[in-house]
Design a protein around this motif. Sequence first.
Motif, PDB file in Angstrom:
ATOM      1  N   GLY A 132      -7.218  -1.711   4.703  1.00 14.80           N
ATOM      2  CA  GLY A 132      -8.115  -1.917   5.840  1.00 14.80           C
ATOM      3  C   GLY A 132      -9.317  -2.813   5.564  1.00 14.80           C
TER       4      GLY A 132
ATOM      5  N   PRO B  82      -0.972  -2.604   1.553  1.00 13.84           N
ATOM      6  CA  PRO B  82      -0.168  -1.446   1.976  1.00 13.84           C
ATOM      7  C   PRO B  82      -0.764  -0.161   1.405  1.00 13.84           C
ATOM      8  CG  PRO B  82       1.228  -3.173   1.039  1.00 13.84           C
ATOM      9  CD  PRO B  82      -0.193  -3.556   0.752  1.00 13.84           C
ATOM     10  N   LEU B  83      -0.306   0.973   1.921  1.00 10.76           N
ATOM     11  CA  LEU B  83      -0.825   2.268   1.446  1.00 10.76           C
ATOM     12  C   LEU B  83      -0.180   2.578   0.094  1.00 10.76           C
ATOM     13  CD1 LEU B  83      -1.221   2.314   4.594  1.00 10.76           C
ATOM     14  CD2 LEU B  83      -1.139   4.775   4.411  1.00 10.76           C
ATOM     15  N   ALA B  84      -0.838   2.197  -0.969  1.00 13.34           N
ATOM     16  CA  ALA B  84      -0.207   2.297  -2.284  1.00 13.34           C
ATOM     17  C   ALA B  84      -1.298   2.255  -3.352  1.00 13.34           C
ATOM     18  CB  ALA B  84       0.766   1.137  -2.470  1.00 13.34           C
ATOM     19  N   GLU B  85      -2.092   3.305  -3.430  1.00 15.86           N
ATOM     20  CA  GLU B  85      -3.313   3.272  -4.240  1.00 15.86           C
ATOM     21  C   GLU B  85      -3.072   3.001  -5.723  1.00 15.86           C
ATOM     22  OE1 GLU B  85      -2.649   5.371  -1.863  1.00 15.86           O
ATOM     23  OE2 GLU B  85      -4.308   5.233  -0.436  1.00 15.86           O
TER      24      GLU B  85
ATOM     25  N   GLY C 287       3.111   4.382   7.841  1.00 19.43           N
ATOM     26  CA  GLY C 287       2.278   4.011   6.691  1.00 19.43           C
ATOM     27  C   GLY C 287       2.629   4.817   5.452  1.00 19.43           C
TER      28      GLY C 287
ATOM     29  N   GLU D 282       4.961   3.693   2.601  1.00 16.80           N
ATOM     30  CA  GLU D 282       4.537   2.723   1.568  1.00 16.80           C
ATOM     31  C   GLU D 282       4.104   3.409   0.280  1.00 16.80           C
ATOM     32  OE1 GLU D 282       1.559   0.639   3.892  1.00 16.80           O
ATOM     33  OE2 GLU D 282       3.116   0.451   5.431  1.00 16.80           O
ATOM     34  N   GLU D 283       3.839   4.685   0.369  1.00 12.56           N
ATOM     35  CA  GLU D 283       3.345   5.392  -0.820  1.00 12.56           C
ATOM     36  C   GLU D 283       4.494   5.671  -1.789  1.00 12.56           C
ATOM     37  OE1 GLU D 283       0.325   5.979  -1.700  1.00 12.56           O
ATOM     38  OE2 GLU D 283      -0.922   6.020   0.104  1.00 12.56           O
ATOM     39  N   GLY D 284       4.199   5.585  -3.066  1.00 10.24           N
ATOM     40  CA  GLY D 284       5.206   5.839  -4.086  1.00 10.24           C
ATOM     41  C   GLY D 284       5.860   7.196  -3.935  1.00 10.24           C
TER      42      GLY D 284
ATOM     43  N   SER E 244      -3.870  -1.617  11.134  1.00  8.38           N
ATOM     44  CA  SER E 244      -2.931  -2.582  10.537  1.00  8.38           C
ATOM     45  C   SER E 244      -1.534  -2.382  11.083  1.00  8.38           C
ATOM     46  CB  SER E 244      -2.845  -2.400   9.017  1.00  8.38           C
ATOM     47  OG  SER E 244      -4.066  -2.654   8.420  1.00  8.38           O
TER      48      SER E 244
ATOM     49  N   ARG F 205       1.934  -4.902   6.556  1.00  8.74           N
ATOM     50  CA  ARG F 205       1.983  -4.014   5.401  1.00  8.74           C
ATOM     51  C   ARG F 205       3.352  -3.926   4.744  1.00  8.74           C
ATOM     52  NH1 ARG F 205       1.919   0.771   7.479  1.00  8.74           N
ATOM     53  NH2 ARG F 205       1.955   0.201   9.667  1.00  8.74           N
TER      54      ARG F 205
END
Lengths: 354, 317
Positions: free
Chosen positions: A37, A64-67, B152, B155-157, B186, B191
Amino acid sequence: MPKSNRRDRSITYASAINEATRQLMAQDDSVFVLGIGVDDPRGIYGTTSNLSSEFGQDRVVNMPLAEDAITGIASGSSMAGMRPIVVHERMDFMLLAMNQLINVAAKSHYMYGGAVKVPMVVRSIIGRSWGQGAQHSQALHSFFMHIPGLKVIAPTTPHDAKGALVASVRDDNPVIFVEHRMLHNYKGQVPENLYEVPFGKARVLRTGGDITIVGISHAMVECIRAAKSLAAASISAEVIDPISLSPIDVQTICESVEKTGNLLIVDNGWTPCGASAEIMSLVIENVQRQDKVKMKRMGFEFVTSPTSKILEDLYYPDSRRIAKNAYDLIMGKKTDWEPDVQESPEIDEFKGPF
Amino acid sequence: MKNKNINLNSIELINNLYKSIYRIRTIEEKIALIYPTDQIKSPVHLSIGQEAVTVGACAALVETDIVFGTYRGHSLYLAKGGDLKGMMAELYGKSTGVAGGKGGSMHLIDTSRGVMGMSAVVATTIPQAAGYAYAFKLRKQKNIVVSFFGDGATEEGVFHETLNFAALKKLPMIFVCENNQYAVLSHQSERQSSSNITERASVYGMHSEKIDQNDAQAIYEKINWARNQIVEKGEGPIFFECMTERYREHVGPNERDDIKTRSAEINDPLEQLSKLVSYDFKEGVSKEVDLELNEAIDFADKSSFPSNDTLYQDVYA
Ligand SMILES: Cc1ncc(C[n+]2csc(CCOP(=O)(O)OP(=O)(O)O)c2C)c(N)n1
Ligand SMILES: [Mg+2]
C-alpha cells in the motif's frame, strides 16, 4: 544544492518522514521504498504520499501481501548496493518477516565475515488509536533490541523523525525504524535541509533536578504531560527521550540520574524483558552514585491489548499514572496526591474508521 | 450425520438464503449508520455486497462443521449462526460481547456454532483451519472445516504451505477464496502476475473451481456437492474461488467512491434472490429482522462495560 534552510518551519511528524524520504530519494538513486500500500492514495498516513508520482512505481513499489519475501527482497537488493526502505502499516506485520529479518538480514554482515553489507531500513508503525486490539497495536521494539546486528530507533518529535530517518537510510546496517500512529499528526520545527539525528544519542527534552523520567515513543508525550502536572506540585522532572534504542545512550541517562537520584522509565510496550528492563539494568551497572537510586518502570499492562475503550485506558500508561508514580517514587511511599488532569487530545479525540 | 439442507426443496432453500442475506445486509447497514456516533470504538470491515459467499457456503454446512475467517467476519459469523446479541455487544466493547469486549469486530467467535476466531492478520487462519481438519481426520469425525479468506491472502506464503499440506494429507476441508479483487486499495492486477487463483490451487492436486456469479444458490450447490464428496468419499480438500464485490470501503462505514464503475457482470446477491421470493415472505422477514436487530442493539446498549479486573483475566488458560 543546499536549499534555503528555514528553521522556524513547523510540520507534522508524518510530513517530516515524507520529506526525508523524498530528499533522500532525490539525492541518491539507490534509495527506494517498498511495502504493502505504499503508493495508494492514503500513502501510509501521508508518509509516502506523492512519492510514486515523483519517482515512479519502480522506486515506490506497492508489494503483494508477502512480508517475509518483501524483507528478503529488500535485503537482497541492499547486497547489490541499493538502500531500500520497507514500510509496514502496522508493526504487528513484522512478525511475518522475522526469518528474513533476524536469521538473515541481521546476521549477514557478521556471518560472512564482513564480505557483504545490508543497508536497509524497516519502518513500522505502532497502531494504537482505539479498538485496534490484539494484533494491530503491538509495540515490538524490544524484540529487535535483543538482536545483534540490528539497530533500533524510535524518534518521538518531527525533528528527530526526519533526522533519524536520514541517519537510518545512510547507515550500512539493517535499521528498525519505529513510529507510533499517535505521533504522526504532531507538529514541530523541522529544518528543510537534510540532517542526521545520530544513533546512540539521547535528547534531554526537559531539564529538572528531582527525578529523571525516560519515555519511549508515544509514552514520551505522556511523560511531558506528567512533568507538567509534577511542576504544579513543585517537582521538577528531567525528561529524556532515548531516540536510539540500540545502540542506547546510557551516559546521558546516568548523568541525569546522578543528579536526581530518582529514575522512572516509561515504555510504550510491555516491561518484562523489554526496553525498560534493559535501561534499568544499564543504569544499575553504570551509575556512579554510591547512595541508593530509587527506580521504577511502567509500560503496557502485561496482557494482550483489549479493544474495549474502558480496558484500553487501563492498559496504556497515561500521564496521570506516570505523574503519580513519579511523585510516590520521590516520596518513597504511596501517597494520595492527585495530579492535575492533562488532556491527551490525540487519544481522546480519535475517531475511526481505522 | 445428516446435512440439514440436503432435502430442502428449492423454494425453502431460496427463502432461507434470501432471509440470511437480507438479515446480514440489514445488520451491516445498521452498523454503518451507528458507526459515526462513535459507540463502536473499533474498526469494522463490512461484507456488504459479498454476503452470497458465506451465506451460500454455510447453508450447506451442519452446526458441527467448523468455519475460520477473517477480520471481514460479520457475514460469516452470522451466516454460520453466531449469536447476534453477542456480536453487537462485542462491537460496543461490552462485557456481554462474545469476547467480553476484548476482541471487537475483527475477532468474532462463537464456538457453540462452529465459528472459530477471526483474525486481523491476513491469512493466519488458513493453516489453523487445516489443523482443525487434521484433527477431524485423525478422529475420523464426519465433519468438515471451511476456510474463508480474501484474494490478497493467496499471496502469503502460508497460503501455499497450507494448500500443499492439505492436499498431501487429503484433509476434510474446503478452501473458499472470497475474491473481491481488492486488497485495501490495490487491485488484484497490481499484486498478482495473473488472475488464475483457481489454477494455482489446482496444481497442488485438489479439485478447484471458480464460481463467477456472486450467487448464493450456485455457491450453496457447489459447497453442498463438495461437502458430500469429502464426507462420503474422502475426497478433500476442495478449493473454490468465488468472485464477489465489496461495496463499502476496505474499512469503515463509507461507500467506495469508485462503486459506480463497478464491474457489471457481478450481480447483487440480495437483488438476485429478491426476484425469486414472495412479497409476503419478504414482509415477514423484514419485520422479524427489525425486531431482532433492535433487540440486539438495545442489549448491547444496556450491557455494562467490562469491569477493571477483567483486564487481567484470560491471559493464560
Ligand atoms: C499479514 C498482514 N499484512 C497486511 C495486513 C494489512 N491488511 C489488512 S486487510 C488487507 C487486505 C487483504 O485483502 P484480501 O485478502 O483480499 O481481503 P479483503 O480485505 O479484500 O476481504 C491488508 C493488506 C494485514 N492485516 N496482515
Ligand atoms: Mg480482497
